[in-house]
Design an enzyme around this catalytic site. Sequence first.
Site, short mmCIF file in Angstrom:
data_model
loop_
_atom_site.label_atom_id
_atom_site.label_comp_id
_atom_site.label_asym_id
_atom_site.label_seq_id
_atom_site.Cartn_x
_atom_site.Cartn_y
_atom_site.Cartn_z
N ASP A 94 0.83 -1.21 0.00
CA ASP A 94 0.00 0.00 0.00
C ASP A 94 0.86 1.26 0.00
O ASP A 94 2.05 1.21 0.32
CB ASP A 94 -0.89 0.04 1.26
CG ASP A 94 -2.02 -0.98 1.19
OD1 ASP A 94 -1.99 -1.86 0.31
OD2 ASP A 94 -2.93 -0.90 2.05
N ASP A 95 0.21 2.38 -0.34
CA ASP A 95 0.76 3.74 -0.19
C ASP A 95 1.79 4.14 -1.24
O ASP A 95 2.31 5.25 -1.19
CB ASP A 95 1.36 3.98 1.20
CG ASP A 95 0.34 3.83 2.32
OD1 ASP A 95 -0.83 3.53 2.02
OD2 ASP A 95 0.72 4.00 3.49
N HIS A 144 -5.85 3.03 -4.03
CA HIS A 144 -5.82 3.28 -2.59
C HIS A 144 -6.38 4.66 -2.24
O HIS A 144 -6.31 5.10 -1.09
CB HIS A 144 -4.38 3.14 -2.10
CG HIS A 144 -4.24 2.90 -0.62
ND1 HIS A 144 -5.06 2.08 0.10
CD2 HIS A 144 -3.34 3.39 0.28
CE1 HIS A 144 -4.68 2.07 1.37
NE2 HIS A 144 -3.64 2.86 1.51
N HIS A 148 -5.81 9.79 1.44
CA HIS A 148 -5.34 8.92 2.53
C HIS A 148 -5.57 9.58 3.89
O HIS A 148 -4.82 9.39 4.85
CB HIS A 148 -3.85 8.57 2.35
CG HIS A 148 -3.48 7.26 2.98
ND1 HIS A 148 -3.07 7.14 4.30
CD2 HIS A 148 -3.47 6.00 2.49
CE1 HIS A 148 -2.83 5.86 4.55
NE2 HIS A 148 -3.07 5.15 3.48
N TYR A 186 -6.48 2.44 5.59
CA TYR A 186 -6.60 1.83 6.92
C TYR A 186 -7.58 0.64 6.95
O TYR A 186 -7.99 0.19 8.01
CB TYR A 186 -6.98 2.87 8.00
CG TYR A 186 -6.08 4.08 7.94
CD1 TYR A 186 -4.81 4.03 8.52
CD2 TYR A 186 -6.47 5.25 7.29
CE1 TYR A 186 -3.95 5.13 8.44
CE2 TYR A 186 -5.62 6.35 7.20
CZ TYR A 186 -4.37 6.29 7.78
OH TYR A 186 -3.51 7.35 7.69
N HIS A 249 3.86 -2.18 3.10
CA HIS A 249 3.87 -0.82 2.56
C HIS A 249 5.09 -0.56 1.70
O HIS A 249 6.16 -1.13 1.94
CB HIS A 249 3.76 0.19 3.71
CG HIS A 249 2.43 0.14 4.40
ND1 HIS A 249 2.14 -0.76 5.41
CD2 HIS A 249 1.29 0.85 4.18
CE1 HIS A 249 0.89 -0.60 5.78
NE2 HIS A 249 0.34 0.36 5.07
ZN LIG Z 1 -2.47 3.20 3.27
#
Ligand SMILES: [Zn+2]
Length: 284
Positions: A94-95, A144, A148, A186, A249
């Site tokens: 993610d991210d 995503h 955020h 999250y 991540h």
């Molecule tokens: Zn994230």
Amino acid sequence: MQRVTKKQPPSNKMLLSKAIGLVILTLILFFIWDMSKTNMQAADQKTEMSVSSEFRDTSKSLKAKDDSSKTLDAHFKVNHNKKITDQTIFLTFDDGPSATSNQLLDVLKAHQVKATFFMLGPQIKEYPAAVKRLHKEGHQVGLHGITHDVKRFYQKSDSPVNEMKENQRILGSVTGEYTPLVRTPYGSVPHLTNEQKTRLKQKGFIYWDWTIDSLDWKYKSSKYVPEVLNQLQVLETKYPKEPKIILLHDQPATATYLNSLITQLKAKGYTFEVLDKTMKPFQQ
Ligand SMILES: [Zn+2]
């Protein structure tokens, strides 16, 4: 002067005590023999029991495996080109993308492992080359969102779907692929409301949660590797029917120790696959 000892004939009392002693000795010997026989029988029985209980255990675990693959079938075997078993692991990042993406991709390439990347719109704009590379190298692309930010992303009933639509447009402009795969910031619990879920679904988005949180976002060190292995063991024991989806991540420490994680997972017999839109998503 020499002292002469004269042999006295044994008295009746002495003979009697000797006889009693002999009887007691015989009884003790018999008792020991009998005991050892009983112990041997018990040992035999124990062996039999352990053999049969081993069989029971095996059949039980085989049954659990059968059930497990049935559930996994339901989740993943829609696409028959894929070989999904209960030893299949789904790495998800993610991210990203970020300045670290290339390092992550190098490790994955060296291991010939494919992963799924849930990426943020602004990051895709900043690192389009990394997105193109991971897409070209056979990794799965996912969305995503844009902000955020819990307050903004989950603010209104249509804010998640709006962020994902924009995210999809940005990713599509770089890769040519307009993916419906989504991971909300999250995870879906506890923020994603039923109405927000419905709106996402109406627009064709499929959201995925995870079953193993590496906690790499917290540790930012090699510690996330044993964390994953521990959680994996717990998952295998307590929830063997759950798919093994690991949350990671796109960040420096994760990339640094990814080689160690993959090496250890491979040593334990695990294989790797990417998520795709034909699968029934895992949702909390
Ligand atoms: Zn994230």
